[in-house]
Structure formats: C-alpha cells, structure tokens
Write an enzyme that holds these catalytic residues in place. Structure first.
Site, PDB file in Angstrom:
ATOM      1  N   CYS A  93       0.799  -1.233   0.000  1.00 41.95           N
ATOM      2  CA  CYS A  93       0.000   0.000   0.000  1.00 41.95           C
ATOM      3  C   CYS A  93       0.831   1.283   0.000  1.00 41.95           C
ATOM      4  CB  CYS A  93      -0.988  -0.029   1.153  1.00 41.95           C
ATOM      5  SG  CYS A  93      -2.399   1.028   0.843  1.00 41.95           S
ATOM      6  N   HIS A 191      -3.732  -5.539   2.047  1.00 45.27           N
ATOM      7  CA  HIS A 191      -3.376  -5.547   3.464  1.00 45.27           C
ATOM      8  C   HIS A 191      -3.921  -6.806   4.094  1.00 45.27           C
ATOM      9  CE1 HIS A 191      -2.223  -1.338   4.010  1.00 45.27           C
ATOM     10  NE2 HIS A 191      -3.234  -0.987   3.261  1.00 45.27           N
TER      11      HIS A 191
HETATM   12  N1  GLN Z   1      -2.088   6.998   1.665  1.00 46.87           N
HETATM   13  C1  GLN Z   1      -2.297   6.023   0.682  1.00 46.87           C
HETATM   14  C2  GLN Z   1      -3.674   6.060   0.064  1.00 46.87           C
HETATM   15  O1  GLN Z   1      -4.660   6.275   0.747  1.00 46.87           O
HETATM   16  C3  GLN Z   1      -1.957   4.665   1.245  1.00 46.87           C
HETATM   17  C4  GLN Z   1      -2.957   4.149   2.224  1.00 46.87           C
HETATM   18  C5  GLN Z   1      -2.575   2.907   2.927  1.00 46.87           C
HETATM   19  O2  GLN Z   1      -1.398   2.526   3.050  1.00 46.87           O
HETATM   20  N2  GLN Z   1      -3.590   2.258   3.447  1.00 46.87           N
HETATM   21  O3  GLN Z   1      -3.781   5.859  -1.125  1.00 46.87           O
END
Ligand code: GLN
Length: 245
Positions: A93, A191
């Site tokens: 992510c 995740h």
């Molecule tokens: N900030 C990034 C987004 O929202 C990654 C989010 C995350 O790692 N859950 O796209």
C-alpha cells in the site's frame, strides 16, 4: 540458513498490522529449518549493501508517507541495486506507492518515490475499500486480501501487474489490474496482512531470498489448513462484494 530481512520504517509504515507479514515469513522459514534475522531500517539508517536478502515495507496514510518519503529517496540507490542483484522485496500500500516514481497525495503534495517499480500514483476523491481477489496467471495462483486506498496507481506501458482483479478495485479501479512486480520485487495494495492467507507468495519470497543468499532450495509444502481456509473465506467475501468501482 539465516535469511536477512530489512524492514523499512517499522515505526511509521505498519497500518492494519502489516508487520504480521514478517511473522508469517519467520514461521514458514522456521518450519523449513531456516531463521529470519530481521533488521529494522529506520530514518537515516543506512541500507546495508549486499547483505539483505528480503526487504519489506508496509502501508501508511499520507501523513506517514510524507514523513518517510524524503528519507526513502536517499536510500533509493542501494535498494534498486539490491533488487537488480536478486534480493526479494515486498511493499504494501503506502510503501508500494513510494516504490513508484511519485505519489500526488490528497493535499496536492507530490512526493518523490524511488522509481524501483514502473508506475506513479495520484490520490482520488473516493477511497477504494474492501475485500479483493486477484488472479495471478503468471504464478497459477490467486491472492485474497483487503484494500483501503485513495491513491490510483497507474502502471507504465509494459509493466507487469501482480494480478488481474477478479473482485475489488485494484490499482486504480479501472484498469482491471492490481499491484506490480519487477524481478523479485512485489508491490500491492493488499493488506490484511497479506501473507497469512496467501502462503504461496510468502514461500516465493523466501525462495527468492534464499537464492539471493546463495541457496537454491525448493521449499517443501506445509499443511496450511488454516491458511487455505482463511484464503477461501477472504476470496468468498471478495466475490460477494461483486462488481468493481
Ligand atoms: N495513503 C495512501 C492512500 O490512501 C496509502 C494508504 C494505505 O497505506 N492504506 O492511497
């Protein structure tokens, strides 16, 4: 055998207990008689040259990404070199986004990435949230997980995605692809953490890490009953979520 893992920014990028992926790698290595030696690589810490077999970076929100982005760029060279030399890399992510060339975040700040993966990311207005199922034709396997991101990741022409989206949004909710892979580096929005319900990817990473350490070993399969069940539950949830964005 000792498998050396470099865990980037464990204090900043660890949303949804992404660190659990390391626990899976450690348990699966142990079951085959190997040991994981995990080195935390934080702000201003140097990236050891040639001695890390597998790098890992987890997810984080825009705020955490902004905190680490500058430092990560300073580490770009040794990280890219390690991957060119066959080191494995798993990025989830927020970490995945920073392996690309750039991330234009929700506040309009453009963060430079390290350009290890051929992609860039732009934040959109709606978050893409929910269970995901991917078909990874290149491996003859599927991946199940959970996504939650505002960033839309656009792969360069010719870039290899991690998988084809069966259910969920994936990289950008439009292309039908999720993640990216280059050599033994894998970036994904999944995740969950990702590896407990997708043990084949954990083993692939371990095999690549072992090869980097000079040991060509095909890992013996494990029973994986709970893992298979977790994958099935997750895949069914993704399928019932239905259509895409
Ligand atoms: N900030 C990034 C987004 O929202 C990654 C989010 C995350 O790692 N859950 O796209």
């Amino acid at each position: 055998m000792k498998i050396r893992v470099g865990h980037l920014y464990p204090d900043y990028l660890n949303i949804y207990a992404d660190r659990g992926n390391i626990a899976v790698l450690a348990a699966r290595a142990r079951a085959r008689g190997h040991e994981l030696d995990v080195l935390a690589i934080g702000m201003r810490d140097p990236v050891p040259i040639g001695t890390v077999d597998l790098f890992y970076v987890g997810g984080g929100q825009d705020r955490e990404q902004e905190l680490v982005a500058h430092d990560l760029v300073a580490k770009a060279e040794p990280l890219r070199e390690a991957v060119e030399r066959g080191a494995a890399f798993l990025a989830v992510c927020g970490g995945y986004q920073l392996l690309g060339r750039s991330y234009l975040d929700g506040a309009g700040n453009e963060l430079s990435g390290i350009g290890l993966l051929p992609l860039h990311t732009v934040a959109g207005d709606r978050r893409m949230i929910g269970d995901v199922l991917l078909d990874c034709d290149w491996a003859g396997e599927t991946l199940a997980g959970f996504e939650n991101h505002a960033g839309r990741t656009i792969l360069d022409a010719g870039a290899e995605p991690l998988g084809r989206v069966v259910a969920g949004f994936g990289n950008d909710g439009a292309s039908g692809y999720e993640g990216c892979r280059y050599r033994q580096a894998y970036g994904t929005y999944l995740h969950g953490p990702l590896l407990p319900r997708n043990p084949w990817l954990a083993d692939r990473l371990l095999e690549a890490a072992l090869a980097h350490a000079g040991v060509e070993e095909r890992l013996e399969p494990l029973a994986d009953e709970l893992e298979r069940e977790a994958h099935a539950v997750s895949a069914a949830r993704a399928r019932s979520r239905g259509g895409r964005y």
